[in-house]
Motif scaffolding. Structure first.
Motif, PDB file in Angstrom:
ATOM      1  N   CYS A   1       0.855  -1.184   0.000  1.00  9.97           N
ATOM      2  CA  CYS A   1       0.000   0.000   0.000  1.00  9.97           C
ATOM      3  C   CYS A   1       0.895   1.239   0.000  1.00  9.97           C
ATOM      4  O   CYS A   1       1.904   1.282   0.704  1.00  9.97           O
ATOM      5  CB  CYS A   1      -0.904   0.013   1.232  1.00  9.97           C
TER       6      CYS A   1
ATOM      7  N   CYS B   1       0.167   4.067   6.337  1.00  7.70           N
ATOM      8  CA  CYS B   1      -0.481   2.749   6.397  1.00  7.70           C
ATOM      9  C   CYS B   1       0.051   1.920   7.568  1.00  7.70           C
ATOM     10  O   CYS B   1      -0.710   1.310   8.311  1.00  7.70           O
ATOM     11  CB  CYS B   1      -0.265   2.002   5.084  1.00  7.70           C
TER      12      CYS B   1
ATOM     13  N   ARG C   1      -2.581  -5.613  10.321  1.00  3.42           N
ATOM     14  CA  ARG C   1      -1.231  -5.086  10.099  1.00  3.42           C
ATOM     15  C   ARG C   1      -0.197  -5.663  11.074  1.00  3.42           C
ATOM     16  O   ARG C   1       0.987  -5.430  10.923  1.00  3.42           O
ATOM     17  CB  ARG C   1      -1.247  -3.553  10.209  1.00  3.42           C
TER      18      ARG C   1
ATOM     19  N   CYS D   1      -4.803   0.501   0.232  1.00  6.38           N
ATOM     20  CA  CYS D   1      -5.637  -0.484   0.915  1.00  6.38           C
ATOM     21  C   CYS D   1      -6.963   0.108   1.345  1.00  6.38           C
ATOM     22  O   CYS D   1      -7.908  -0.631   1.602  1.00  6.38           O
ATOM     23  CB  CYS D   1      -4.898  -1.076   2.116  1.00  6.38           C
TER      24      CYS D   1
ATOM     25  N   CYS E   1      -5.630   5.828   3.158  1.00  2.22           N
ATOM     26  CA  CYS E   1      -4.280   5.735   2.610  1.00  2.22           C
ATOM     27  C   CYS E   1      -4.184   6.497   1.285  1.00  2.22           C
ATOM     28  O   CYS E   1      -3.191   7.170   1.025  1.00  2.22           O
ATOM     29  CB  CYS E   1      -3.882   4.278   2.439  1.00  2.22           C
TER      30      CYS E   1
HETATM   31 ZN   LIG Z   1      -2.816   1.353   3.401  1.00  6.69          ZN
END
Ligand SMILES: [Zn+2]
Length: 118
Positions: A6, A11, A19, A51, A55
């Motif tokens: 991304c 992010c 994540r 994503c 973002c």
């Molecule tokens: Zn992202």
């Protein structure tokens, strides 16, 4: 299958389970990995690089000057149109003395249509 990271500059700071990587005391929040073509080119494949909306917007905010420099707009564009106004009999409802009354009035509808000069 190929992937992109991304491109959202923040992010890797968003605190979501998706994540979290690593184990024990060595856990990190990692940039989301995106499968290319996952949305079949929807919106010119923009979602192959971001994503989520946040973002995308973070990226645009950070790089807006460079993005605009790619295709600057130095003058206004115009689309030839035809504007038509048509009047017609319509009704509105008025509440008075405990009852609704149907009151006629002339309404104006504005229709904008493209003119094909091709
Ligand atoms: Zn992202």
């Amino acid at each position: 299958m190929s992937y992109n990271w991304c491109h959202g500059p923040e992010c890797h700071t968003q605190q979501t389970q998706s994540r979290v990587r690593g184990s024990g005391d060595n856990k990190v929040l990692r940039t989301i990995k995106i499968k290319q073509g996952g949305y079949n080119g929807y919106q010119n494949g923009i979602w192959d690089y971001f994503c989520n909306q946040r973002c995308l917007m973070d990226f645009i905010r950070e790089h807006i000057t460079s993005i605009i420099a790619i295709a600057p707009r130095r003058e206004a564009l115009e689309t030839p149109i035809k504007v038509e106004k048509t009047k017609s009999q319509d009704y509105r409802y008025q509440w008075s003395n405990g009852e609704h009354r149907r009151v006629p009035y002339i309404s104006t509808r504005t229709t904008i249509s493209r003119v094909d000069n091709g």
